[in-house]
Motif scaffolding. Sequence first.
Motif, mmCIF file in Angstrom:
data_model
loop_
_atom_site.group_PDB
_atom_site.id
_atom_site.type_symbol
_atom_site.label_atom_id
_atom_site.label_comp_id
_atom_site.label_asym_id
_atom_site.label_seq_id
_atom_site.Cartn_x
_atom_site.Cartn_y
_atom_site.Cartn_z
ATOM 1 N N SER A 16 0.802 -1.219 0.000
ATOM 2 C CA SER A 16 0.000 0.000 0.000
ATOM 3 C C SER A 16 0.839 1.275 0.000
ATOM 4 O O SER A 16 0.295 2.373 -0.066
ATOM 5 C CB SER A 16 -0.924 0.004 1.216
ATOM 6 N N ALA A 17 2.156 1.170 0.043
ATOM 7 C CA ALA A 17 3.041 2.333 0.071
ATOM 8 C C ALA A 17 3.348 2.812 -1.341
ATOM 9 O O ALA A 17 3.611 1.998 -2.236
ATOM 10 C CB ALA A 17 4.346 1.983 0.786
ATOM 11 N N LEU A 18 3.323 4.111 -1.566
ATOM 12 C CA LEU A 18 3.590 4.667 -2.895
ATOM 13 C C LEU A 18 5.002 4.401 -3.392
ATOM 14 O O LEU A 18 5.261 4.458 -4.590
ATOM 15 C CB LEU A 18 3.345 6.182 -2.897
ATOM 16 N N ARG A 58 -0.523 13.097 -11.526
ATOM 17 C CA ARG A 58 -1.244 13.495 -10.309
ATOM 18 C C ARG A 58 -2.001 12.298 -9.770
ATOM 19 O O ARG A 58 -2.715 11.612 -10.504
ATOM 20 C CB ARG A 58 -2.234 14.618 -10.642
ATOM 21 N N LEU A 59 -1.848 12.030 -8.482
ATOM 22 C CA LEU A 59 -2.529 10.919 -7.833
ATOM 23 C C LEU A 59 -3.988 11.290 -7.586
ATOM 24 O O LEU A 59 -4.278 12.305 -6.961
ATOM 25 C CB LEU A 59 -1.840 10.571 -6.519
ATOM 26 N N LEU A 60 -4.914 10.468 -8.085
ATOM 27 C CA LEU A 60 -6.340 10.720 -7.918
ATOM 28 C C LEU A 60 -6.978 9.837 -6.868
ATOM 29 O O LEU A 60 -7.886 10.259 -6.166
ATOM 30 C CB LEU A 60 -7.087 10.498 -9.244
ATOM 31 N N GLN A 61 -6.549 8.586 -6.803
ATOM 32 C CA GLN A 61 -7.225 7.643 -5.910
ATOM 33 C C GLN A 61 -6.296 6.512 -5.509
ATOM 34 O O GLN A 61 -5.470 6.064 -6.299
ATOM 35 C CB GLN A 61 -8.448 7.058 -6.627
ATOM 36 N N MET A 62 -6.469 6.068 -4.277
ATOM 37 C CA MET A 62 -5.761 4.900 -3.757
ATOM 38 C C MET A 62 -6.811 3.894 -3.299
ATOM 39 O O MET A 62 -7.889 4.287 -2.863
ATOM 40 C CB MET A 62 -4.890 5.293 -2.560
ATOM 41 N N SER A 63 -6.501 2.620 -3.381
ATOM 42 C CA SER A 63 -7.423 1.601 -2.898
ATOM 43 C C SER A 63 -7.516 1.658 -1.380
ATOM 44 O O SER A 63 -6.515 1.878 -0.706
ATOM 45 C CB SER A 63 -6.959 0.208 -3.303
ATOM 46 N N PRO A 64 -8.705 1.419 -0.847
ATOM 47 C CA PRO A 64 -8.820 1.349 0.614
ATOM 48 C C PRO A 64 -8.097 0.109 1.136
ATOM 49 O O PRO A 64 -8.028 -0.913 0.450
ATOM 50 C CB PRO A 64 -10.323 1.254 0.849
ATOM 51 N N LEU A 65 -7.543 0.215 2.319
ATOM 52 C CA LEU A 65 -6.873 -0.931 2.929
ATOM 53 C C LEU A 65 -7.908 -1.770 3.658
ATOM 54 O O LEU A 65 -8.568 -1.295 4.586
ATOM 55 C CB LEU A 65 -5.786 -0.455 3.896
ATOM 56 N N LEU A 66 -8.060 -3.002 3.223
ATOM 57 C CA LEU A 66 -9.027 -3.910 3.822
ATOM 58 C C LEU A 66 -8.291 -5.125 4.386
ATOM 59 O O LEU A 66 -7.544 -5.786 3.664
ATOM 60 C CB LEU A 66 -10.040 -4.380 2.775
ATOM 61 N N PRO A 67 -8.487 -5.430 5.648
ATOM 62 C CA PRO A 67 -7.825 -6.605 6.212
ATOM 63 C C PRO A 67 -8.460 -7.877 5.645
ATOM 64 O O PRO A 67 -9.650 -7.882 5.304
ATOM 65 C CB PRO A 67 -8.089 -6.478 7.711
ATOM 66 N N GLU A 73 -6.397 -15.410 4.616
ATOM 67 C CA GLU A 73 -5.182 -14.606 4.547
ATOM 68 C C GLU A 73 -4.308 -14.956 3.342
ATOM 69 O O GLU A 73 -3.560 -14.121 2.857
ATOM 70 C CB GLU A 73 -4.355 -14.768 5.831
ATOM 71 N N TYR A 74 -4.382 -16.186 2.856
ATOM 72 C CA TYR A 74 -3.491 -16.624 1.780
ATOM 73 C C TYR A 74 -4.236 -16.903 0.473
ATOM 74 O O TYR A 74 -3.671 -17.476 -0.444
ATOM 75 C CB TYR A 74 -2.709 -17.864 2.231
ATOM 76 N N LYS A 80 -4.727 -5.764 -5.091
ATOM 77 C CA LYS A 80 -5.489 -4.873 -4.227
ATOM 78 C C LYS A 80 -4.874 -3.503 -3.981
ATOM 79 O O LYS A 80 -5.536 -2.622 -3.484
ATOM 80 C CB LYS A 80 -5.776 -5.553 -2.901
ATOM 81 N N HIS A 81 -3.636 -3.281 -4.329
ATOM 82 C CA HIS A 81 -2.998 -1.990 -4.051
ATOM 83 C C HIS A 81 -2.983 -1.155 -5.333
ATOM 84 O O HIS A 81 -1.958 -0.980 -5.985
ATOM 85 C CB HIS A 81 -1.593 -2.182 -3.493
ATOM 86 N N GLU A 82 -4.160 -0.636 -5.701
ATOM 87 C CA GLU A 82 -4.341 0.098 -6.947
ATOM 88 C C GLU A 82 -4.233 1.605 -6.709
ATOM 89 O O GLU A 82 -4.831 2.144 -5.781
ATOM 90 C CB GLU A 82 -5.720 -0.225 -7.515
#
Length: 95
Positions: A16-18, A58-67, A73-74, A80-82
């Motif tokens: 999730s990090a840019l 220009r950054l417009l949108q990041m995906s929400p972080l969902l656990p 988990e696997y 998911k990191h759009e």
Amino acid sequence: MTTVRQQVLVLYLATSALDATVVGWSRYDGTGQTKPTTGDSDGPPYETGVAALQDGWRLLQMSPLLPPQPGHEYDVSFLKHEFLFEKLVSLPDTP
């Protein structure tokens, strides 16, 4: 007078990090100068999301972080990191 058109870049990052590595991408050019490209081409247009920012996107949108749901988990699923970027390009009007 000039006409402004939008270019869109979708980057999928490893986390999730840019500043994470690009693992997939799509590019769409509203100027009509290039055809859409996806992750099947030679390589990513940028190594990280930060590199795209440094090149003027220009950054417009990041995906929400969902656990993950417990027990899943696997599971393999979508990337998911759009991150959605845009560039506005000025084109000269043709007579």
